[in-house]
Design an enzyme around this catalytic site. Structure first.
Site, PDB file in Angstrom:
ATOM      1  CG  LEU A  20      -1.935  -1.112   1.349  1.00 19.39           C
ATOM      2  CD1 LEU A  20      -2.701  -0.998   2.663  1.00 19.39           C
ATOM      3  CD2 LEU A  20      -2.898  -1.075   0.171  1.00 19.39           C
ATOM      4  N   GLY A  21       0.445   2.273  -0.702  1.00 16.35           N
ATOM      5  CA  GLY A  21       1.252   3.511  -0.751  1.00 16.35           C
ATOM      6  C   GLY A  21       2.001   3.661  -2.059  1.00 16.35           C
ATOM      7  N   GLY A  45      21.556  11.277 -15.662  1.00 12.91           N
ATOM      8  CA  GLY A  45      20.258  11.964 -15.649  1.00 12.91           C
ATOM      9  C   GLY A  45      20.204  12.990 -14.534  1.00 12.91           C
ATOM     10  CB  VAL A  77      17.211   8.066 -18.264  1.00 10.81           C
ATOM     11  CG1 VAL A  77      18.690   8.331 -18.108  1.00 10.81           C
ATOM     12  CG2 VAL A  77      16.918   6.574 -18.276  1.00 10.81           C
ATOM     13  NE  ARG A  93       8.651   6.275 -11.730  1.00 14.97           N
ATOM     14  CZ  ARG A  93       9.101   5.258 -10.999  1.00 14.97           C
ATOM     15  NH1 ARG A  93      10.399   5.174 -10.717  1.00 14.97           N
ATOM     16  NH2 ARG A  93       8.282   4.348 -10.525  1.00 14.97           N
ATOM     17  CG  ASP A 107       3.497   8.422 -12.020  1.00 17.28           C
ATOM     18  OD1 ASP A 107       3.072   9.538 -11.677  1.00 17.28           O
ATOM     19  OD2 ASP A 107       4.538   7.917 -11.554  1.00 17.28           O
ATOM     20  CG  HIS A 109       8.975  40.002  11.866  1.00 18.23           C
ATOM     21  ND1 HIS A 109       9.721  40.003  10.708  1.00 18.23           N
ATOM     22  CD2 HIS A 109       9.799  40.437  12.864  1.00 18.23           C
ATOM     23  CE1 HIS A 109      10.941  40.444  10.988  1.00 18.23           C
ATOM     24  NE2 HIS A 109      11.015  40.699  12.291  1.00 18.23           N
TER      25      HIS A 109
HETATM   26  C1  LIG Z   1      12.755   8.332  -6.169  1.00 14.29           C
HETATM   27  C2  LIG Z   1      11.459   9.024  -6.425  1.00 14.29           C
HETATM   28  C3  LIG Z   1      11.162  10.195  -5.752  1.00 14.29           C
HETATM   29  C4  LIG Z   1       9.960  10.847  -5.971  1.00 14.29           C
HETATM   30  N1  LIG Z   1       9.698  11.990  -5.290  1.00 14.29           N
HETATM   31  C5  LIG Z   1       8.531  12.637  -5.480  1.00 14.29           C
HETATM   32  C6  LIG Z   1       8.218  13.812  -4.757  1.00 14.29           C
HETATM   33  O1  LIG Z   1       9.006  14.283  -3.937  1.00 14.29           O
HETATM   34  N2  LIG Z   1       7.032  14.415  -4.979  1.00 14.29           N
HETATM   35  C7  LIG Z   1       6.132  13.915  -5.877  1.00 14.29           C
HETATM   36  O2  LIG Z   1       5.063  14.499  -6.045  1.00 14.29           O
HETATM   37  N3  LIG Z   1       6.394  12.793  -6.586  1.00 14.29           N
HETATM   38  C8  LIG Z   1       7.565  12.151  -6.401  1.00 14.29           C
HETATM   39  N4  LIG Z   1       7.821  10.997  -7.098  1.00 14.29           N
HETATM   40  C9  LIG Z   1       6.828  10.533  -8.087  1.00 14.29           C
HETATM   41  C10 LIG Z   1       5.689   9.795  -7.386  1.00 14.29           C
HETATM   42  O3  LIG Z   1       6.213   8.740  -6.629  1.00 14.29           O
HETATM   43  C11 LIG Z   1       4.696   9.281  -8.409  1.00 14.29           C
HETATM   44  O4  LIG Z   1       4.285  10.351  -9.227  1.00 14.29           O
HETATM   45  C12 LIG Z   1       3.481   8.694  -7.717  1.00 14.29           C
HETATM   46  O5  LIG Z   1       3.839   7.619  -6.894  1.00 14.29           O
HETATM   47  C13 LIG Z   1       2.460   8.210  -8.754  1.00 14.29           C
HETATM   48  O6  LIG Z   1       1.362   7.721  -8.093  1.00 14.29           O
HETATM   49  P1  LIG Z   1       0.391   6.653  -8.762  1.00 14.29           P
HETATM   50  O7  LIG Z   1      -0.712   6.457  -7.775  1.00 14.29           O
HETATM   51  O8  LIG Z   1       0.076   7.073 -10.133  1.00 14.29           O
HETATM   52  O9  LIG Z   1       1.246   5.321  -8.904  1.00 14.29           O
HETATM   53  P2  LIG Z   1       2.262   4.526  -7.986  1.00 14.29           P
HETATM   54  O10 LIG Z   1       2.638   5.253  -6.775  1.00 14.29           O
HETATM   55  O11 LIG Z   1       3.324   4.074  -8.904  1.00 14.29           O
HETATM   56  O12 LIG Z   1       1.407   3.266  -7.533  1.00 14.29           O
HETATM   57  C14 LIG Z   1       0.946   2.316  -8.436  1.00 14.29           C
HETATM   58  C15 LIG Z   1       0.614   1.027  -7.697  1.00 14.29           C
HETATM   59  O13 LIG Z   1      -0.045   0.148  -8.605  1.00 14.29           O
HETATM   60  C16 LIG Z   1       0.343  -1.183  -8.341  1.00 14.29           C
HETATM   61  N5  LIG Z   1       0.110  -1.977  -9.545  1.00 14.29           N
HETATM   62  C17 LIG Z   1       0.669  -1.820 -10.767  1.00 14.29           C
HETATM   63  N6  LIG Z   1       0.154  -2.728 -11.638  1.00 14.29           N
HETATM   64  C18 LIG Z   1      -0.734  -3.469 -10.944  1.00 14.29           C
HETATM   65  C19 LIG Z   1      -1.590  -4.545 -11.272  1.00 14.29           C
HETATM   66  N7  LIG Z   1      -1.656  -5.046 -12.509  1.00 14.29           N
HETATM   67  N8  LIG Z   1      -2.363  -5.058 -10.310  1.00 14.29           N
HETATM   68  C20 LIG Z   1      -2.322  -4.592  -9.044  1.00 14.29           C
HETATM   69  N9  LIG Z   1      -1.540  -3.549  -8.677  1.00 14.29           N
HETATM   70  C21 LIG Z   1      -0.762  -2.989  -9.616  1.00 14.29           C
HETATM   71  C22 LIG Z   1       1.819  -1.046  -7.965  1.00 14.29           C
HETATM   72  O14 LIG Z   1       2.224  -2.147  -7.173  1.00 14.29           O
HETATM   73  C23 LIG Z   1       1.830   0.269  -7.190  1.00 14.29           C
HETATM   74  O15 LIG Z   1       1.724   0.071  -5.796  1.00 14.29           O
HETATM   75  C24 LIG Z   1       9.019  10.302  -6.887  1.00 14.29           C
HETATM   76  C25 LIG Z   1       9.300   9.120  -7.556  1.00 14.29           C
HETATM   77  C26 LIG Z   1      10.510   8.479  -7.342  1.00 14.29           C
HETATM   78  C27 LIG Z   1      10.787   7.202  -8.070  1.00 14.29           C
END
Ligand SMILES: Cc1cc2nc3c(=O)[nH]c(=O)nc-3n(C[C@H](O)[C@H](O)[C@H](O)COP(=O)(O)OP(=O)(O)OC[C@H]3O[C@@H](n4cnc5c(N)ncnc54)[C@H](O)[C@@H]3O)c2cc1C
Length: 469
Positions: A43-44, A183, A272, A274, A314, A446
Site C-alpha cells: 500500500l502507498g 540523468g 532517465v 519512467r 503516472d 514576523h
Molecule cells: C525516487 C522518487 C522520488 C519521488 N519523489 C517525489 C516527490 O518528492 N514528490 C512527488 O510528487 N512525486 C515524487 N515521485 C513521483 C511519485 O512517486 C509518483 O508520481 C506517484 O507515486 C504516482 O502515483 P500513482 O498512484 O500514479 O502510482 P504509484 O505510486 O506508482 O502506484 C501504483 C501502484 O499500482 C500497483 N500496480 C501496478 N500494476 C498493478 C496490477 N496489474 N495489479 C495490481 N496492482 C498494480 C503497484 O504495485 C503500485 O503500488 C518520486 C518518484 C521516485 C521514483
C-alpha cells in the site's frame, strides 16, 4: 481473497494503491460507493515505499549530517560526527511503515476492501485478481486504474547490483565512496545530492545543457553552486554511452564535447525517466486508448474512451507527481458519483528537494509571455529576510508573476529554504484568483520565511518595504 471463483461484485474497483489509487478509493467510499482496492505490492505505491517519502527521509538525514559538520559560522563545531548508515536506513524504513500503515488504517476506516494481488482486465466490467495461489473474478460497475510507473531501463545500462535504479539507490546498505548518476532530472539531482551530503563523491552526467530541465537558469544555478560545494561534479551535454562492471564497481563511458571520457565509481545510478504501467494488464485488449508512450487518454473527468474506466496518476499525461495523482483520484471518484468535478492543472506545483529547494507554480515569466500575458516579475531575495538570515540559509529568492493590467497572481517561483512549503501560498493565490494586493495585505507573522511572499507582493505593487526598487 475469496476461495472458488464466484465473482465478487463491487461498485468501484481501484487498481493500484499509490497516492492516486488510495486517495481515489477513500473518496469513492466517502461518496457511498462499495470499493475494492487492489495492489500487487505494498500500500502507498511508489511514492510512499520507494519514491517521495524515503527519498526525502534520506535527504533530511544527509542535511542533518552536513549541518553538524558545517555550522562553524554560527560558532558551532563538532568533532567526530559519524553516520551509522544502517540506522539511517532503519529510521527511513520506520517512516515508510508509519505512513503505509496509516494508509491501511484510512482505507479500512472508510470501509474500502483491500485485496493483495495482480489485476488483469477481462472486459469492461470484469477483472481477474491473481495472487501466488489463486485467481478471483471481480465484477465492477466502474474501475479506476492507477497502476503508476516504473524506471526506464536503457539497453547499455542493464540494472544489476552495481547499476541501480532509484529504488536500488534508496536501499543501499553503505555510503558509497563514489557514485555516478546518469540523468540530472529531479530524481537524479535529489538522490545524487543526498549521497553527496553524506560524503559520497558524486558525478552527474546530464545530456542536455542544464540539470533540472523546466526550472529557470537563475534557480538551477543556485543548486549547481551548492552541489559544487558538496563536491559534486555536474557534467552537462554529456552523453553516457556504456558501463563496464569492474571487480568492485563500475566504469562509465560518456562523450563530452566530442571526446570520449570515463569515470569510475562504486555504483551507477540511472534516472532517465519512467514508463507507465499500462502494458500486460489487459487494457489494450479491452480497447482503452493510449498514446505512443503508453499513456492512457482521458477526458477532464479522468474517464477513458470506455465510459466506466477511469485512469489517473503516472499513467496519464502531465507531470508524474504524487499530488497530481491524488488530485486526479478525487476527481475520478467524484465523477463516478455523478459530480461535475473536472481537472484544472492551473495551480499544480512542481518541487525539487534539492539544496536549496526549488518550487514553481502556475506561470513562469517566460511561459506567461509565451501565453501572451504582459507581466511583472517581482523578485524578493531571502538575503533581505530576517528569518532566512537567522537560519543561516539566505540564498535564493521568491518571484511573483503578476498580470500587469490588474496585479492578478498567475504564477511564482521559489528557490531557497522551505521553497517546498512556501510555494503553497502562491499556489493558493493562483487557484483563488488573488492579486498582489491581496497577498501584500495579508498579515504575515514576523520573522518568518513566508514574509518573502508578502514582500514580493509589495514589490509587485511598486512599494517594496525591505528592499529598494
Ligand atoms: C525516487 C522518487 C522520488 C519521488 N519523489 C517525489 C516527490 O518528492 N514528490 C512527488 O510528487 N512525486 C515524487 N515521485 C513521483 C511519485 O512517486 C509518483 O508520481 C506517484 O507515486 C504516482 O502515483 P500513482 O498512484 O500514479 O502510482 P504509484 O505510486 O506508482 O502506484 C501504483 C501502484 O499500482 C500497483 N500496480 C501496478 N500494476 C498493478 C496490477 N496489474 N495489479 C495490481 N496492482 C498494480 C503497484 O504495485 C503500485 O503500488 C518520486 C518518484 C521516485 C521514483
Amino acid at each position: 481473497m475469496v476461495v472458488g471463483d464466484f465473482p465478487v461484485e463491487v461498485d468501484t474497483l481501484v487498481v493500484g494503491a499509490g497516492p492516486g489509487g488510495y486517495v481515489a478509493a477513500i473518496r469513492a467510499a466517502q461518496m457511498g460507493q462499495s470499493v475494492t482496492i487492489v495492489d500487487k505490492g505494498n500500500l502507498g505505491g511508489v511514492c510512499l515505499n520507494v519514491g517521495c517519502v524515503p527519498s526525502k527521509a534520506l535527504i533530511s538525514a544527509g542535511h542533518r549530517y552536513e549541518q553538524a559538520n558545517d555550522s562553524e559560522d554560527m560558532g558551532i563545531t563538532a568533532e567526530n560526527v559519524s553516520v551509522d548508515f544502517s540506522k539511517v536506513q532503519e529510521w527511513k524504513g520506520q517512516v515508510v511503515n508509519k505512513l503505509t500503515g496509516g494508509v491501511e488504517g484510512l482505507l479500512k476506516s472508510n470501509k474500502a476492501d483491500i485485496v493483495k494481488g495482480e489485476v488483469y482486465f477481462v472486459d469492461q466490467n470484469t477483472a481477474k485478481i491473481m495472487d501466488d495461489k489463486q485467481s478471483q473474478t471481480y465484477k465492477f460497475k466502474n474501475a479506476i486504474v492507477a497502476t503508476g510507473s516504473r524506471p526506464i531501463e536503457l539497453k547499455p545500462f542493464p540494472y544489476s547490483d552495481r547499476v541501480l535504479d532509484s529504488t536500488g539507490a534508496l536501499e543501499l546498505d553503505e555510503i558509497p565512496e563514489k557514485m555516478v548518476v546518469i540523468g540530472g532530472g529531479y530524481i537524479g539531482t535529489e538522490l545524487g545530492g543526498a549521497y553527496a551530503s553524506f560524503g559520497t563523491e558524486v558525478t552527474i552526467l546530464e545530456g542536455t545543457e542544464d540539470i533540472l530541465g523546466g526550472f529557470e537558469k537563475g534557480m538551477t544555478q543556485l543548486v549547481k553552486k551548492r552541489l559544487k560545494k558538496k563536491g559534486v561534479d555536474v557534467v552537462t551535454k554529456a552523453m553516457a554511452q556504456g558501463v563496464e562492471e569492474t571487480d568492485n564497481g563500475v566504469k562509465v563511458t560518456y562523450e563530452e564535447k566530442g571526446e570520449e571520457k570515463t569515470v569510475e565509481a562504486d555504483y551507477l545510478l540511472v534516472t532517465v525517466g519512467r514508463r507507465p504501467n499500462t502494458d500486460e494488464i489487459g487494457l489494450d485488449e479491452m480497447g482503452v486508448e493510449m498514446d505512443d508512450n503508453g499513456l492512457i487518454k482521458i477526458d477532464k473527468q479522468c474517464r477513458t474512451n470506455l465510459d466506466n474506466i477511469y485512469a489517473i496518476g503516472d499513467i496519464v499525461d502531465g507531470p508524474p507527481l504524487a499530488h497530481k495523482a491524488s488530485y486526479e483520484g478525487k476527481i475520478a471518484a467524484e465523477a463516478i458519483s455523478g459530480e461535475k468535478s473536472e481537472i484544472d492543472y492551473l495551480g499544480i506545483p512542481a518541487v525539487v528537494f534539492s539544496d536549496p529547494e526549488l518550487a514553481s507554480v502556475g506561470h513562469s515569466e517566460d511561459s506567461a509571455k509565451e501565453a501572451g500575458f504582459e507581466v511583472d516579475a517581482s523578485k524578493f531575495p531571502f538575503g533581505a529576510n530576517g528569518r532566512a538570515l537567522s537560519l543561516n540559509d539566505s540564498e535564493g529568492f521568491v518571484k511573483l508573476i503578476t498580470r500587469q493590467s490588474d496585479g492578478l497572481v498567475i504564477g511564482g517561483q521559489v528557490a531557497g529554504p522551505n521553497a517546498s512549503d512556501l510555494i503553497a501560498e502562491i499556489g493558493l493565490a493562483v487557484e483563488a484568483g488573488m492579486t498582489a494586493e491581496d497577498l501584500a495585505l495579508t498579515i504575515h507573522a514576523h520573522p518568518t520565511l513566508g514574509e518573502t511572499v508578502m514582500e514580493a507582493a509589495d514589490l509587485a505593487m511598486g512599494m517594496p518595504i525591505h528592499i529598494t526598487k
